[in-house]
Design a protein around this motif. Structure first.
Motif, PDB file in Angstrom:
ATOM      1  N   LEU A   1       0.842  -1.200   0.000  1.00 38.10           N
ATOM      2  CA  LEU A   1       0.000   0.000   0.000  1.00 38.10           C
ATOM      3  C   LEU A   1       0.878   1.252   0.000  1.00 38.10           C
ATOM      4  CD1 LEU A   1      -2.729  -1.039   2.611  1.00 38.10           C
ATOM      5  CD2 LEU A   1      -3.051  -0.814   0.132  1.00 38.10           C
ATOM      6  N   ARG A   2       1.860   1.254   0.879  1.00 42.60           N
ATOM      7  CA  ARG A   2       2.759   2.403   0.974  1.00 42.60           C
ATOM      8  C   ARG A   2       3.542   2.582  -0.335  1.00 42.60           C
ATOM      9  NH1 ARG A   2       7.831   1.229   4.314  1.00 42.60           N
ATOM     10  NH2 ARG A   2       7.991  -0.096   2.476  1.00 42.60           N
ATOM     11  N   ASP A   3       3.999   1.470  -0.891  1.00 40.15           N
ATOM     12  CA  ASP A   3       4.793   1.586  -2.110  1.00 40.15           C
ATOM     13  C   ASP A   3       3.940   2.032  -3.288  1.00 40.15           C
ATOM     14  OD1 ASP A   3       6.938   0.922  -0.635  1.00 40.15           O
ATOM     15  OD2 ASP A   3       7.115  -1.142  -1.362  1.00 40.15           O
ATOM     16  N   GLU A   4       2.653   1.697  -3.259  1.00 33.93           N
ATOM     17  CA  GLU A   4       1.757   2.182  -4.303  1.00 33.93           C
ATOM     18  C   GLU A   4       1.581   3.706  -4.169  1.00 33.93           C
ATOM     19  OE1 GLU A   4       0.625   0.734  -6.955  1.00 33.93           O
ATOM     20  OE2 GLU A   4      -0.652   2.412  -7.590  1.00 33.93           O
ATOM     21  N   ILE A   5       1.492   4.191  -2.954  1.00 33.83           N
ATOM     22  CA  ILE A   5       1.449   5.657  -2.757  1.00 33.83           C
ATOM     23  C   ILE A   5       2.682   6.284  -3.398  1.00 33.83           C
ATOM     24  CG2 ILE A   5       1.756   7.479  -1.015  1.00 33.83           C
ATOM     25  CD1 ILE A   5      -0.173   6.023   0.788  1.00 33.83           C
ATOM     26  N   LYS A   6       3.835   5.692  -3.165  1.00 33.45           N
ATOM     27  CA  LYS A   6       5.070   6.224  -3.744  1.00 33.45           C
ATOM     28  C   LYS A   6       5.015   6.206  -5.265  1.00 33.45           C
ATOM     29  CE  LYS A   6       8.147   5.198   0.084  1.00 33.45           C
ATOM     30  NZ  LYS A   6       9.546   4.917   0.420  1.00 33.45           N
TER      31      LYS A   6
ATOM     32  N   ASP B   1       2.461   6.248  -7.158  1.00 39.81           N
ATOM     33  CA  ASP B   1       1.406   7.092  -7.709  1.00 39.81           C
ATOM     34  C   ASP B   1       1.830   8.551  -7.917  1.00 39.81           C
ATOM     35  OD1 ASP B   1      -0.372   5.012  -7.947  1.00 39.81           O
ATOM     36  OD2 ASP B   1      -1.249   5.310  -5.957  1.00 39.81           O
ATOM     37  N   TYR B   2       2.993   8.947  -7.374  1.00 42.70           N
ATOM     38  CA  TYR B   2       3.460  10.315  -7.646  1.00 42.70           C
ATOM     39  C   TYR B   2       3.726  10.517  -9.140  1.00 42.70           C
ATOM     40  CZ  TYR B   2       3.961  11.541  -2.709  1.00 42.70           C
ATOM     41  OH  TYR B   2       3.710  11.831  -1.395  1.00 42.70           O
ATOM     42  N   SER B   3       4.000   9.407  -9.839  1.00 43.41           N
ATOM     43  CA  SER B   3       4.286   9.563 -11.264  1.00 43.41           C
ATOM     44  C   SER B   3       3.029   9.409 -12.125  1.00 43.41           C
ATOM     45  CB  SER B   3       5.369   8.568 -11.702  1.00 43.41           C
ATOM     46  OG  SER B   3       5.003   7.260 -11.336  1.00 43.41           O
TER      47      SER B   3
ATOM     48  N   LEU C   1      -3.109  11.493  -7.359  1.00 47.15           N
ATOM     49  CA  LEU C   1      -3.530  12.094  -6.100  1.00 47.15           C
ATOM     50  C   LEU C   1      -4.774  11.395  -5.533  1.00 47.15           C
ATOM     51  CD1 LEU C   1      -2.891  14.292  -4.053  1.00 47.15           C
ATOM     52  CD2 LEU C   1      -4.280  15.884  -5.403  1.00 47.15           C
ATOM     53  N   ALA C   2      -5.728  11.099  -6.421  1.00 44.30           N
ATOM     54  CA  ALA C   2      -6.947  10.413  -5.964  1.00 44.30           C
ATOM     55  C   ALA C   2      -6.608   9.035  -5.407  1.00 44.30           C
ATOM     56  CB  ALA C   2      -7.938  10.286  -7.119  1.00 44.30           C
ATOM     57  N   LYS C   3      -5.672   8.360  -6.075  1.00 41.98           N
ATOM     58  CA  LYS C   3      -5.264   7.032  -5.596  1.00 41.98           C
ATOM     59  C   LYS C   3      -4.600   7.136  -4.224  1.00 41.98           C
ATOM     60  CE  LYS C   3      -4.238   4.760 -10.041  1.00 41.98           C
ATOM     61  NZ  LYS C   3      -3.097   4.435 -10.931  1.00 41.98           N
ATOM     62  N   GLN C   4      -3.696   8.112  -4.112  1.00 40.76           N
ATOM     63  CA  GLN C   4      -2.963   8.252  -2.851  1.00 40.76           C
ATOM     64  C   GLN C   4      -3.914   8.554  -1.695  1.00 40.76           C
ATOM     65  OE1 GLN C   4      -0.409  11.235  -4.522  1.00 40.76           O
ATOM     66  NE2 GLN C   4       1.408   9.907  -4.382  1.00 40.76           N
TER      67      GLN C   4
ATOM     68  N   GLU D   1       7.750   3.879 -13.321  1.00 41.91           N
ATOM     69  CA  GLU D   1       7.743   2.524 -12.757  1.00 41.91           C
ATOM     70  C   GLU D   1       7.611   1.491 -13.889  1.00 41.91           C
ATOM     71  OE1 GLU D   1       7.848   2.294  -9.342  1.00 41.91           O
ATOM     72  OE2 GLU D   1       7.328   0.206  -8.946  1.00 41.91           O
ATOM     73  N   ALA D   2       6.762   1.821 -14.867  1.00 40.89           N
ATOM     74  CA  ALA D   2       6.517   0.881 -15.964  1.00 40.89           C
ATOM     75  C   ALA D   2       7.785   0.643 -16.787  1.00 40.89           C
ATOM     76  CB  ALA D   2       5.395   1.397 -16.856  1.00 40.89           C
TER      77      ALA D   2
END
Ligand SMILES: [Zn+2]
Length: 704
Positions: free
Chosen positions: A254-259, A261-263, A269-272, A419-420
């Protein structure tokens, strides 16, 4: 038995699940007041008699050793160990009255204990295999195997067969105070002797060890299955903003997905914000029970509405007799934590010199007093650099900070790649765990190891596909190899997994040098967990170069330092919450899960309000309570910020020396001496946050 301490499955701050293994905990939770000196009238008489008799036999120069040894044996001797005649016979037979006998005893114990530790560890590794590896379903009996600790009785056995007494009769027991004060002048052999007897400085009952191991296994299992199916999170419009099949383990993924999602400039922002909402519901236990690891329901984490899934992305069956409702998880999170507390507490009466798990963690495992650790964390949290860095982040984001920005990752030099893109590169390079295994020598050469040293270490590492996100498991004897567990998806390794694998590889390299290339196997390992994390961070910090991407320039390096500073700021608060919660549990041993829930939420809010509100302008945030380690790792979290500080000290030293490889090897070979002594010999300074704060200050001015 401290010999097992380095067998922990060390974890990465960035993303790894498993942390402290049951056997480690069992081995580290000491002692026995049941072993308190028997007040038998004969003990004093026998001791005096033996002092005279054996001094006459072996000479006056042996007397100080003899006096000390007799005192140490008397301290642990219980009525059922034998009567006066048995005690005297034991001492006469086992006191090594000359140096040659003592040397033989020392080296033979060292060799045989290595065999014992090594093979016990081997059994533990095999018994945990099904839980640890990506190898199909874990059946109920597998969990029993994983919870079983074959070494649980070793300490008892060694007291009953009196091998422990033989050591206590001949080698010194030391206190933390003595090791801190006298250790700098000790020889390597003296350090090895200190570690040898430390294994037997407690006499803890086997059933207590077993209870702790079971609680550790159960809590680990609770955490390992705590997944959120992201496609099934819906907003007020019923929109799904996460992709199908995305299953994230709390809290790491979950935390790493927040990270990540900055890109995502569109939905990031909605995801975070949605993930933050999920995390808060986990901490406060308002999360509906039915949404945990269940892709058969849709959930709006804001309104907490739960509905049958309107879209399908998984074949995972619904839980039996699934009730669609938002009935909350019934404080299972805190009930699980309480179970680990109650298990750990069972060891307290047997640990007179460290009568709480808190004391054992700091005085015995970390060998840095708690007050000193707390002061170091607070020094980081209240640094004047914090508001300056926060302001810089705010400027870059172009918006006021949200609480989840404690995980801001825009300072990463690697952020120039999505990330991709990174996932694609990694998957191509490492389609399987075997492909990574094959590449280890090259990776190590890139890190500055000479080709022969790189090959040597690589030959000592086995790569396995992990069930979780990855971990490192060293061996405990030179004939065994270290294991690197890494997560490889069907589509190949992704970047997150690679980043973790590089970190874990750092652990494996340290484990290999500190065991196989140490002058004493009794000194294998590092002073405490923070050191092995620090060494692993050194590797992890070079992950992009290992992918063949450009080495970061000065500006990128400044970015990375600020990233680490910010991460330390984040995890220092998490560490203080962990410490606060354990103190609260000790102050309220009868607490219910509900009360612990409320207390944890309050502690998390208090730490937030004191150190984070000034820069986030948001009060009463509970995010600092989300770490899974808090539930299953027995006060492990303070090691992470310590790791960052220590990492900076080590990294500055690596920079000075010009190459990671040889310097890493020099440091790892020092083994388990005291933390400050290790650090002074490695870098010229004792442990502290100064290197981090100085580097951050320089980086900040370079960024302006
Ligand atoms: Zn680690």
């Amino acid at each position: 038995m401290k010999g097992f301490r380095s067998m922990f499955l060390v974890t990465v701050i960035a993303s790894v699940a498993v942390s402290v293994r049951s056997e480690e905990i069992a081995m580290q939770t000491p002692s026995s007041t049941a072993t308190a000196a028997i007040s038998a009238s004969w003990m004093k008489e026998s001791t005096t008699k033996l002092q005279h008799e054996l001094t006459a036999k072996y000479g006056a120069q042996q007397q100080p050793r003899l006096d000390r040894g007799l005192g140490q044996v008397a301290e642990f001797w219980r009525a059922d160990d034998g009567d006066q005649a048995a005690f005297e016979e034991f001492v006469r037979t086992n006191f090594a009255g000359d140096q040659a006998t003592l040397d033989t005893m020392f080296s033979r114990f060292q060799t045989l204990l290595e065999q014992l530790d090594g093979h016990m560890h081997e059994i533990n590794r095999e018994f945990n295999q099904q839980s640890d590896l990506d190898a199909g379903p874990v059946l109920p009996f597998d969990e029993v195997f994983a919870g079983y600790d074959p070494s649980a009785h070793v300490l008892d056995d060694f007291f009953s067969n009196k091998l422990a007494f033989t050591l206590l009769l001949n080698f010194p027991l030391t206190t933390l105070d003595e090791r801190l004060k006298n250790g700098p002048a000790w020889s390597r052999r003296q350090w090895a002797e200190a570690r040898l007897t430390q294994r037997f400085d407690k006499r803890i009952p086997a059933d207590v060890n077993l209870a702790i191991a079971q609680a550790a296994a159960e809590s680990g299992q609770y955490i390992a299955q705590y997944n959120i199916w992201m496609y099934h999170l819906v907003d007020a419009q019923g929109q799904r903003i996460f992709p199908p099949k995305m299953r994230l383990l709390s809290h790491w993924n979950l935390r790493d997905e927040i990270k990540a999602d900055y890109s995502d400039s569109q939905n990031g922002l909605a995801k975070q914000r949605m993930i933050q909402q999920v995390m808060e519901r986990i901490v406060t236990q308002t999360i509906p029970q039915v949404v945990i690891d269940n892709p058969n329901v849709d959930w709006n984490p804001y309104t907490n509405d739960v509905k049958p899934a309107a879209a399908k992305d998984s074949d995972k069956p619904a839980p039996e007799s699934m009730q669609i409702s938002n009935a909350p998880e019934p404080d299972t999170r805190y009930a699980t934590l309480l179970k680990t507390f109650n298990a750990a507490r069972k060891a307290d009466p047997y640990s007179p010199t460290a009568p709480t798990l808190i004391a054992r963690r700091f005085d015995e495992d970390r060998e840095i007093p708690e007050a000193r650790v707390k002061a170091m964390l607070e020094q980081v949290l209240s640094s004047p650099l914090v508001p300056q860095v926060a302001k810089l982040i705010q400027t870059r984001l172009g918006r006021p900070l949200d609480p989840f920005d404690v995980w801001y990752n825009g300072f990463r030099p690697g952020s120039q790649y999505t990330e991709a893109q990174l996932d694609e590169m990694v998957a191509k390079k490492y389609p399987t765990a075997a492909a990574y295994q094959k590449d280890i020598p090259n990776l190590l050469i890139k890190l500055g190891f000479a080709p022969d040293r790189a090959q040597y270490v690589a030959n000592n590492i086995i790569v396995d596909p992990a069930r979780g996100s990855g971990h490192a498991m060293g061996s405990q004897m030179r004939s065994e190899k270290a294991h690197l567990r890494t997560r490889v998806e069907k589509t190949g390794m992704n970047y997150k997994a690679f980043n973790i694998a590089v970190h874990e590889m750092g652990h494996n390299v340290e484990q290999t040098f500190s065991l196989n290339d140490n002058d004493y196997t009794l000194l294998q390992g590092v002073p405490n967990t923070a050191f092995t994390e620090a060494l692993a961070f050194v590797f992890q910090g070079h992950d992009l170069e290992l992918l063949g991407l450009p080495a970061p320039d000065a500006k990128s390096q400044a970015e990375r330092i600020l990233n680490d500073f910010w991460a330390t700021f984040e995890i220092a608060g998490v560490g203080l919450v962990d410490m606060g919660v354990w103190h609260w549990m000790y102050d309220h041993p009868q607490a219910t899960p509900k009360q612990l829930d409320q207390a944890t939420v309050q502690i998390a809010k208090n730490i937030w309000n004191q150190y984070y509100t000034p820069v986030f302008n948001r009060k009463d945030v509970v995010l600092l309570g989300i770490y899974s380690h808090m539930i299953d790792s027995f006060l492990y979290l303070p090691d992470y910020p310590m790791g960052h500080m220590i990492a900076f000290q080590i990294e500055e030293q690596m920079k000075k020396s010009g190459s990671i490889g040889p310097e890493f090897e020099r440091m790892a070979k020092m083994g388990r001496i005291s933390p400050d002594l290790w650090m002074e010999r490695a870098t010229g300074r004792p442990v502290g946050p100064e290197a981090l704060l100085e580097a951050a200050k320089r980086a900040l001015s370079a960024t302006r």
